[in-house]
Design an enzyme around this catalytic site. Structure first.
Site, PDB file in Angstrom:
ATOM      1  N   GLU A   1      11.203  -3.120  -5.588  1.00  0.00           N
ATOM      2  CA  GLU A   1      12.307  -2.466  -6.030  1.00  0.00           C
ATOM      3  C   GLU A   1      12.825  -3.278  -4.993  1.00  0.00           C
ATOM      4  O   GLU A   1      14.458  -3.101  -5.480  1.00  0.00           O
ATOM      5  CB  GLU A   1      12.078  -0.817  -5.032  1.00  0.00           C
ATOM      6  CG  GLU A   1      13.391  -0.366  -4.867  1.00  0.00           C
ATOM      7  CD  GLU A   1      13.809   0.762  -4.571  1.00  0.00           C
ATOM      8  OE1 GLU A   1      14.361   2.015  -4.540  1.00  0.00           O
ATOM      9  OE2 GLU A   1      12.435   1.207  -3.812  1.00  0.00           O
TER      10      GLU A   1
ATOM     11  N   HIS B   1      -1.477  -1.473 -10.204  1.00  0.00           N
ATOM     12  CA  HIS B   1      -1.730  -2.329  -9.395  1.00  0.00           C
ATOM     13  C   HIS B   1      -3.503  -2.661  -9.891  1.00  0.00           C
ATOM     14  O   HIS B   1      -4.030  -1.580 -10.520  1.00  0.00           O
ATOM     15  CB  HIS B   1      -2.544  -1.359  -7.875  1.00  0.00           C
ATOM     16  CG  HIS B   1      -0.871  -0.783  -7.439  1.00  0.00           C
ATOM     17  ND1 HIS B   1       0.639  -1.836  -6.849  1.00  0.00           N
ATOM     18  CD2 HIS B   1      -0.575   0.519  -7.077  1.00  0.00           C
ATOM     19  CE1 HIS B   1       1.434  -1.013  -6.373  1.00  0.00           C
ATOM     20  NE2 HIS B   1       0.990   0.569  -6.445  1.00  0.00           N
TER      21      HIS B   1
END
Length: 138
Positions: free
Chosen positions: A60, A85
């Protein structure tokens, strides 16, 4: 993409980027940017691996730096972050986030961020949407 102006702003006072150890890197392409982060006590989980939350924060933040570099007189804020992930990274290693702009609209930017370990293996893939807020001129 030149991120030196954003780096100066980030390093003016403590924030999440500095707390987690993120370092932002300029790239030759106008639609990409990068960041690196060493996996250490600031961003690992108790088991000694990079925290998934720290990976999402890295993604982000690098996307936010990219949007801020493209829109210097705007506030660029993340409104959606979604990631997968796929591999763990142990403390002592480092990760590199490579962000590519997928959509540059007037009010929304969409970024794809690949996070890789020091051997170049994919750790996480993250999609970030930033909302671009035009600042009022004084």
């Amino acid at each position: 993409m030149n991120v030196e102006r954003i780096n100066r702003i980030i390093n003016e006072k403590p924030n999440l980027s500095t707390a987690l150890g993120m370092e932002f890197i300029s790239t030759p392409e106008d639609d990409t940017c990068m960041a690196q982060m060493k996996v250490d006590e600031r961003n690992r989980q108790p088991f000694g691996f990079l925290s998934g939350g720290a990976s999402l924060a890295l993604a982000e933040n690098v996307a936010g730096v990219g949007s801020s570099a493209l829109c210097p007189h705007c506030a660029c804020v993340g409104i959606e972050v979604s990631g997968s992930h796929v591999k763990a990274v142990a403390e002592g290693d480092s990760v590199t986030a490579f962000a590519r702009l997928l959509h540059r609209g007037t009010t929304l930017h969409v970024w794809n961020v690949d996070i890789k370990d020091s051997s170049g293996e994919l750790i996480s893939n993250v999609r970030v949407t930033n909302y671009i807020i035009k600042q009022k001129k004084e």
